[in-house]
Design a protein around this motif. Structure first.
Motif, PDB file in Angstrom:
ATOM      1  N   GLU A 130       0.819  -1.210   0.000  1.00  0.00           N
ATOM      2  CA  GLU A 130       0.000   0.000   0.000  1.00  0.00           C
ATOM      3  C   GLU A 130       0.852   1.258   0.000  1.00  0.00           C
ATOM      4  N   VAL A 131       2.078   1.138   0.444  1.00  0.00           N
ATOM      5  CA  VAL A 131       3.008   2.267   0.469  1.00  0.00           C
ATOM      6  C   VAL A 131       4.325   1.831  -0.156  1.00  0.00           C
ATOM      7  N   PRO A 132       5.139   2.761  -0.644  1.00  0.00           N
ATOM      8  CA  PRO A 132       6.432   2.386  -1.230  1.00  0.00           C
ATOM      9  C   PRO A 132       7.324   1.688  -0.202  1.00  0.00           C
ATOM     10  N   VAL A 133       8.094   0.701  -0.658  1.00  0.00           N
ATOM     11  CA  VAL A 133       9.032   0.002   0.214  1.00  0.00           C
ATOM     12  C   VAL A 133      10.436   0.119  -0.359  1.00  0.00           C
ATOM     13  N   ILE A 134      11.406  -0.031   0.517  1.00  0.00           N
ATOM     14  CA  ILE A 134      12.805   0.108   0.098  1.00  0.00           C
ATOM     15  C   ILE A 134      13.224  -1.079  -0.766  1.00  0.00           C
ATOM     16  N   TYR A 180       2.660   8.042   4.000  1.00  0.00           N
ATOM     17  CA  TYR A 180       1.306   7.500   3.962  1.00  0.00           C
ATOM     18  C   TYR A 180       0.322   8.568   3.488  1.00  0.00           C
ATOM     19  N   PHE A 181       0.463   9.800   4.010  1.00  0.00           N
ATOM     20  CA  PHE A 181      -0.425  10.891   3.623  1.00  0.00           C
ATOM     21  C   PHE A 181      -0.238  11.247   2.152  1.00  0.00           C
ATOM     22  N   GLU A 182       1.014  11.266   1.710  1.00  0.00           N
ATOM     23  CA  GLU A 182       1.294  11.626   0.324  1.00  0.00           C
ATOM     24  C   GLU A 182       0.743  10.588  -0.641  1.00  0.00           C
ATOM     25  N   CYS A 183       0.905   9.308  -0.314  1.00  0.00           N
ATOM     26  CA  CYS A 183       0.445   8.228  -1.189  1.00  0.00           C
ATOM     27  C   CYS A 183      -1.077   8.212  -1.306  1.00  0.00           C
ATOM     28  N   ASN A 184      -1.755   8.676  -0.274  1.00  0.00           N
ATOM     29  CA  ASN A 184      -3.217   8.650  -0.265  1.00  0.00           C
ATOM     30  C   ASN A 184      -3.839  10.025  -0.505  1.00  0.00           C
TER      31      ASN A 184
END
Length: 246
Positions: free
Chosen positions: A149-153, A232-236
């Motif tokens: 759901e969010v970018p990962v390294i 998280y806020f930016e992705c959503n």
């Protein structure tokens, strides 16, 4: 996994199912294809996500990992019966320290079925080995295809255990939100990581929020010097909303 006992002995002599932990990935996948393509062997799985496990284990009335496992065992046995199979014996790998309570629990639910619960049953009973193979292969497929759901390294988490799972979780811990939902928050190494690297959370009962009101200054002291918004806020596409805007 289930099959007729007479036929199963014959199939096992031919295919030699073993504990999946002692089997190479390529051999597990080959044996899984045998199970999947053989009309005389049947299997079913219940996929329980890390997020669901964490939610149950962090409830006020905690549901333990062992309890979750037992609930799955009941559902799998009942599912086979509901599909018209005459289940007479069930061989199950032990969860917890002692088999007797587990045997009693299952025998009360399925009084006509012979229940066998043993530690390392997947190394002793080929039918449990086959079930273990199905579980591991399908788990690996789900993990390999997981959409975050969010970018990962990186995706270098291996099979999720200590060797690679713990370092991966440490690389992806967030000061506010903890981990991606891919991670089981209730896993002991993750609980330690959260205590050492994430902000404390103060919970209050419904209707008692006023007791925990804090000023902007206190909030900044609590959260530290955070200069950038959480991803998280930016992705959503979430923005700050003030009460007086309504």
């Amino acid at each position: 996994a289930w099959a007729s006992k007479k036929l199963w002995n014959k199939l096992n002599r031919k295919y030699k199912f073993r504990d999946s932990k002692q089997t190479k990935v390529s051999d597990r996948e080959r044996q899984f294809r045998i199970i999947e393509n053989n009309d005389d062997i049947h299997y079913n799985v219940i996929v329980t996500s890390a997020q669901e496990i964490s939610q149950k284990m962090f409830l006020k009335n905690k549901v333990s990992l062992n309890d979750i496992s037992r609930e799955c065992a009941v559902s799998l046995i009942q599912g086979a019966i509901d599909n018209g199979f005459n289940i007479t014996e069930a061989y199950i790998d032990l969860v917890g320290r002692y088999p007797e309570p587990y045997i009693k629990y299952l025998s009360n639910i399925f009084p006509t079925i012979k229940i066998v619960v043993e530690a390392k049953a997947d190394d002793t009973y080929p039918i449990v080995s086959a079930a273990s193979i199905c579980a591991k292969v399908l788990r690996d497929k789900i993990v390999a295809e997981w959409v975050f759901e969010v970018p990962v390294i990186d995706r270098d988490f291996g099979n999720g255990y200590h060797l690679k799972g713990k370092p991966w979780a440490a690389r992806h811990i967030d000061y506010i939100f903890g981990f991606p939902t891919f991670v089981r928050f209730s896993w002991d190494p993750c609980i330690v990581l959260l205590k050492e690297n994430a902000v404390d959370v103060r919970w209050c009962k419904y209707g008692e929020d006023e007791e925990f009101e804090v000023s902007e200054k206190e909030m900044k002291q609590h959260l530290g010097n955070i200069t950038t918004r959480n991803r998280y806020f930016e992705c959503n596409d979430m923005e700050i909303v003030y009460e007086d805007e309504f």
